[in-house]
Design a protein around this motif. Structure first.
Motif, mmCIF file in Angstrom:
data_model
loop_
_atom_site.group_PDB
_atom_site.id
_atom_site.type_symbol
_atom_site.label_atom_id
_atom_site.label_comp_id
_atom_site.label_asym_id
_atom_site.label_seq_id
_atom_site.Cartn_x
_atom_site.Cartn_y
_atom_site.Cartn_z
ATOM 1 N N ALA A 71 0.841 -1.202 0.000
ATOM 2 C CA ALA A 71 0.000 0.000 0.000
ATOM 3 C C ALA A 71 0.875 1.250 0.000
ATOM 4 O O ALA A 71 0.383 2.349 0.145
ATOM 5 C CB ALA A 71 -0.911 -0.005 1.224
ATOM 6 N N THR A 72 2.175 1.055 -0.137
ATOM 7 C CA THR A 72 3.078 2.210 -0.138
ATOM 8 C C THR A 72 3.320 2.658 -1.568
ATOM 9 O O THR A 72 3.797 1.882 -2.390
ATOM 10 C CB THR A 72 4.429 1.861 0.517
ATOM 11 O OG1 THR A 72 4.152 1.303 1.785
ATOM 12 C CG2 THR A 72 5.288 3.089 0.674
ATOM 13 N N ALA A 73 3.030 3.938 -1.831
ATOM 14 C CA ALA A 73 2.909 4.330 -3.220
ATOM 15 C C ALA A 73 4.159 4.888 -3.886
ATOM 16 O O ALA A 73 4.199 4.997 -5.095
ATOM 17 C CB ALA A 73 1.798 5.359 -3.349
ATOM 18 N N THR A 74 5.200 5.219 -3.131
ATOM 19 C CA THR A 74 6.254 5.965 -3.794
ATOM 20 C C THR A 74 7.015 5.124 -4.817
ATOM 21 O O THR A 74 7.211 3.917 -4.650
ATOM 22 C CB THR A 74 7.280 6.549 -2.790
ATOM 23 O OG1 THR A 74 8.040 5.479 -2.263
ATOM 24 C CG2 THR A 74 6.587 7.292 -1.673
ATOM 25 N N ALA A 75 7.438 5.810 -5.892
ATOM 26 C CA ALA A 75 8.120 5.141 -6.999
ATOM 27 C C ALA A 75 9.443 4.539 -6.519
ATOM 28 O O ALA A 75 9.870 3.484 -6.986
ATOM 29 C CB ALA A 75 8.371 6.141 -8.113
ATOM 30 N N ARG A 76 10.063 5.195 -5.572
ATOM 31 C CA ARG A 76 11.343 4.722 -5.059
ATOM 32 C C ARG A 76 11.202 3.360 -4.383
ATOM 33 O O ARG A 76 11.981 2.440 -4.612
ATOM 34 C CB ARG A 76 11.846 5.744 -4.048
ATOM 35 C CG ARG A 76 13.274 5.569 -3.692
ATOM 36 C CD ARG A 76 13.649 6.660 -2.733
ATOM 37 N NE ARG A 76 15.096 6.821 -2.666
ATOM 38 C CZ ARG A 76 15.678 7.680 -1.850
ATOM 39 N NH1 ARG A 76 14.941 8.449 -1.068
ATOM 40 N NH2 ARG A 76 16.989 7.770 -1.814
ATOM 41 N N VAL A 77 10.183 3.240 -3.550
ATOM 42 C CA VAL A 77 9.932 1.961 -2.874
ATOM 43 C C VAL A 77 9.591 0.887 -3.902
ATOM 44 O O VAL A 77 10.074 -0.243 -3.824
ATOM 45 C CB VAL A 77 8.795 2.108 -1.834
ATOM 46 C CG1 VAL A 77 8.390 0.757 -1.274
ATOM 47 C CG2 VAL A 77 9.222 3.047 -0.715
ATOM 48 N N ARG A 78 8.806 1.283 -4.888
ATOM 49 C CA ARG A 78 8.416 0.340 -5.932
ATOM 50 C C ARG A 78 9.648 -0.188 -6.671
ATOM 51 O O ARG A 78 9.792 -1.380 -6.906
ATOM 52 C CB ARG A 78 7.509 1.068 -6.918
ATOM 53 C CG ARG A 78 6.352 0.283 -7.350
ATOM 54 C CD ARG A 78 5.183 1.174 -7.663
ATOM 55 N NE ARG A 78 5.429 2.134 -8.715
ATOM 56 C CZ ARG A 78 4.932 3.372 -8.719
ATOM 57 N NH1 ARG A 78 4.190 3.777 -7.723
ATOM 58 N NH2 ARG A 78 5.173 4.188 -9.707
ATOM 59 N N GLY A 79 10.547 0.724 -7.025
ATOM 60 C CA GLY A 79 11.760 0.335 -7.730
ATOM 61 C C GLY A 79 12.604 -0.606 -6.880
ATOM 62 O O GLY A 79 13.147 -1.599 -7.370
ATOM 63 N N ASP A 80 12.679 -0.262 -5.609
ATOM 64 C CA ASP A 80 13.465 -1.064 -4.687
ATOM 65 C C ASP A 80 12.903 -2.482 -4.560
ATOM 66 O O ASP A 80 13.644 -3.465 -4.545
ATOM 67 C CB ASP A 80 13.464 -0.371 -3.321
ATOM 68 C CG ASP A 80 14.738 -0.648 -2.542
ATOM 69 O OD1 ASP A 80 15.730 -1.062 -3.170
ATOM 70 O OD2 ASP A 80 14.735 -0.460 -1.316
ATOM 71 N N ILE A 81 11.602 -2.594 -4.507
ATOM 72 C CA ILE A 81 10.955 -3.910 -4.415
ATOM 73 C C ILE A 81 11.344 -4.749 -5.633
ATOM 74 O O ILE A 81 11.750 -5.912 -5.511
ATOM 75 C CB ILE A 81 9.420 -3.770 -4.334
ATOM 76 C CG1 ILE A 81 9.009 -3.134 -3.015
ATOM 77 C CG2 ILE A 81 8.740 -5.127 -4.501
ATOM 78 C CD1 ILE A 81 7.534 -2.773 -2.919
ATOM 79 N N ALA A 82 11.243 -4.139 -6.817
ATOM 80 C CA ALA A 82 11.548 -4.867 -8.054
ATOM 81 C C ALA A 82 13.004 -5.342 -8.059
ATOM 82 O O ALA A 82 13.291 -6.493 -8.402
ATOM 83 C CB ALA A 82 11.281 -3.977 -9.260
#
Ligand code: ADP
Ligand code: ZN
Length: 611
Positions: free
Chosen positions: A181-192
């Motif tokens: 549920a965390t929306a920031t692009a940075r977190v998203r990139g990190d997850i990937a």
């Protein structure tokens, strides 16, 4: 091909969950799993992430492995699935050896479609042999829930999540799917990166929670403000967030003394008390939990009808997360922020001490402060802050749009009166004292300082002390006043404030607002969501159904929302089905539930039993 895929998913959600349609992006998320494409799904709390991996687990052959960070959360989900007739199991450290043996035996026989595991069980040193074993179980896909825990940029980093990076090489042919549920692009990139996702499909949902009604109140008389709020939510579940343990204890005790079923929750309580209090809340033995932010993840109670912040959190990200625990079932719920500028001071001091007060953190705090003191649509403010456009003019679900705030006439004149009073008391007093002098209160403090003899005494007699404190907050936020960093914060003038005292023109387009008065229960406009959610519902019947649900839940040792969500009970109390066949058509009543619980609820609906 496409259509048969859709049809199978549609069948599954109808048959097992009793749902008639997909929530936004659920279908796309499910199809990514069916086609074996890695994915990252970002949906707000309550957006329906679980179904995104649960439904495809029943369509794809093999075993779906779900990584979940919290034991309580896992247990809840597995209980719910089992209640719906979905064969699911979990493996974690809280189980006895016997329980584990029976699960592994079941897995070997292919009896389960979903397996919930903790990250430390699945990966890292302890995970080696388990992985080898699991690779013989025909794993269909791996879903990582609360995936932001893998990122240092997220607000809830968990080192054990980092080990999940090895899954890719351990299960080379298996697709990986991350949910957060965390929306920031940075977190998203990190997850990937951390999970080694291959060309993942990214699905990011809207973060506007339309069913939440937002209100912001300058802190005046906290207890009275809480009382008003609780009066609107008698017998309903709610969370009161405080910024200190001391306040948690004090408010919980005060609420209990006032006949509210409430308990405290904070990191200073011993483990057993803490988990007992949490369970009491989940199982509806109490209505209100008073907590520090330590209380949060793992709260799957979906019928939380209000979340109050008795003090501002340190960022809008935190606010979104914490207030988002309200109304996960999609029904109306209220989120109120009761703040004072002293809260921000406290945060700055605390973060400075711990060496965490970077420029970035300062900016986040400032944004939180802006939200608190601003006067405008709250939904718009939040949505735009999180980088989306907001199209609606009137959300119908915030204090501003519901007309609960009103602009103060002659804001510049009022502002100058306040500033001059601050100057008169020598910039040596806090906001409440200044407010008391301005509204002409002859209390002890005022009299003992002889502040009743000041020319500014009673200068704004027509305003209440609470309103004046609200104006002071707004003037702090607008930069005309500031609050000192002391243990007893004092209100002082800024350079800009001094200017305004000299020249009214400096005010520019300064606006001040206050709560419309009188705001009484009966005069308060209902939010759109609230009106719709109760339309045609027989309230008495709804309460009876709730009581039966509670009895069944107690008897079975599960939380009530595992039996049925409030959404389903409201539908029942609206449609009043009289036969099993009719019951089966109601939202949230799957085949298994109808068979298992149908008669118990029908008895109430037909009026043959009362709980
Ligand atoms: P999240 O994990 O994203 O916070 P949940 O998976 O807990 O959200 O779902 C929130 C609520 O929405 C749950 O009560 C769930 O049963 C319900 N829900 C999910 N998908 C649907 C759907 N397609 N139709 C109706 N209700 C749904
Ligand atoms: Zn609004």
């Amino acid at each position: 091909m496409q259509t048969t895929v859709d049809a199978r998913l549609g069948d599954v959600i109808e048959r097992y969950w009793g749902y008639g349609s997909f929530r936004p992006l659920q279908r796309e998320a499910m199809e990514a799993i069916l086609t074996g494409r890695d994915s990252i799904v970002v949906l707000p709390t309550g957006g329906g992430k679980s179904l995104c991996f649960q439904a495809p687990a029943l369509v794809r052959a093999g075993l779906a492995v779900i990584v979940s960070p919290l034991i309580s959360l896992m247990k809840d989900q597995v209980d719910t699935l089992t209640g719906n007739g979905v064969p699911a199991a979990l493996l974690n450290s809280s189980q006895s050896a016997d329980q584990r043996t029976s699960v592994t035996a079941g897995l070997r026989e292919g009896r389960f479609r979903l397996l919930y595991v903790s990250p430390e069980r699945l990966a890292g040193e302890n995970g080696q042999s388990f992985q080898a074993w699991l690779s013989r179980c025909n794993v269909s896909f791996v879903a990582v829930d609360e995936a932001h825990c893998i990122s240092q940029w997220g607000h809830d980093f968990r080192p054990e999540y980092r080990q999940l990076g090895e899954l890719r090489s351990r299960f080379p042919g298996v697709s990986l799917h991350a949910y957060t549920a965390t929306a920031t692009a940075r977190v998203r990139g990190d997850i990937a990166t951390q999970l080694g996702l291959r060309d993942p499909l990214e699905l990011v949902g809207s973060f506007d929670r339309q069913n939440l009604v937002y209100r912001v109140l300058p802190r005046a008389n906290l207890k009275r403000q809480l009382q008003e709020m609780l009066a609107r939510h008698k017998g309903e579940g709610g969370i009161v967030y405080c910024t200190s343990r001391r306040e948690v204890e004090a408010l919980a005790a005060w609420l209990e003394g006032n006949g509210v079923r409430a308990l405290p929750y904070h990191a200073g309580l011993d483990d057993s008390t803490r988990s007992r209090n949490q369970d009491a809340f989940l199982e509806e033995e109490i209505d209100v939990i008073v907590a520090t932010v330590a209380f949060g993840m793992g709260i799957d109670r979906s019928d939380v009808r209000f979340v109050v912040h008795a003090g501002a959190p340190q960022s809008l990200e935190h606010y979104q997360q914490e207030s988002g625990r309200a109304g996960r079932d999609g029904l109306e719920a209220e989120c109120a922020l009761i703040y004072s500028s002293a809260d921000f001071m406290k945060w700055r001091l605390m973060l400075e001490k711990s060496g965490e007060l970077t420029d970035g953190v300062r900016r986040l705090l400032r944004q939180m402060e802006r939200y608190s003191a601003s006067v405008g649509c709250r939904h718009r403010h939040l949505v735009e802050y999180f980088g989306e456009r907001y199209e609606r003019m009137d959300c119908g679900a915030c204090d501003f749009c519901l007309g609960e705030l009103e602009p103060v006439a002659d804001a510049a004149v009022v502002a100058r009166k306040i500033l001059s009073c601050v100057a008169r008391v020598g910039q040596r007093f806090g906001a409440s004292h200044v407010a008391n002098v301005l509204c002409g209160s002859e209390n002890e403090q005022v009299l003992s300082r002889r502040h009743n003899q000041l020319t500014t005494f009673g200068l704004l007699r027509e305003a209440t002390s609470a309103e004046l404190r609200g104006y002071i907050e707004q003037l702090v936020a607008a930069g005309f006043l500031r609050q000192t960093d002391d243990a007893f914060p004092v209100i002082a003038l800024t350079g800009q404030g001094v200017e305004l005292l000299k020249d009214a023109g400096v005010a520019g387009d300064l606006a001040l607002s206050r709560q419309r008065r009188p705001v009484r229960e009966r005069e308060q406009k209902r939010s759109r969501v609230e009106t719709e959610a109760w339309e045609g519902v027989d309230r008495g019947l709804f309460e009876d159904l709730r009581a039966v649900r509670l009895q069944i839940a107690r008897a079975r040792g599960v939380p009530p929302y595992v039996i049925f969500h409030d959404t389903t009970l409201r539908e029942l109390a609206r449609l009043k089905p009289q036969t099993l066949a009719d019951l089966r058509t109601v939202y949230g009543v799957g085949a298994r539930k109808a068979e298992d619980l149908g008669e118990l609820f029908l008895a109430v609906l037909r009026g043959t039993t009362t709980p």
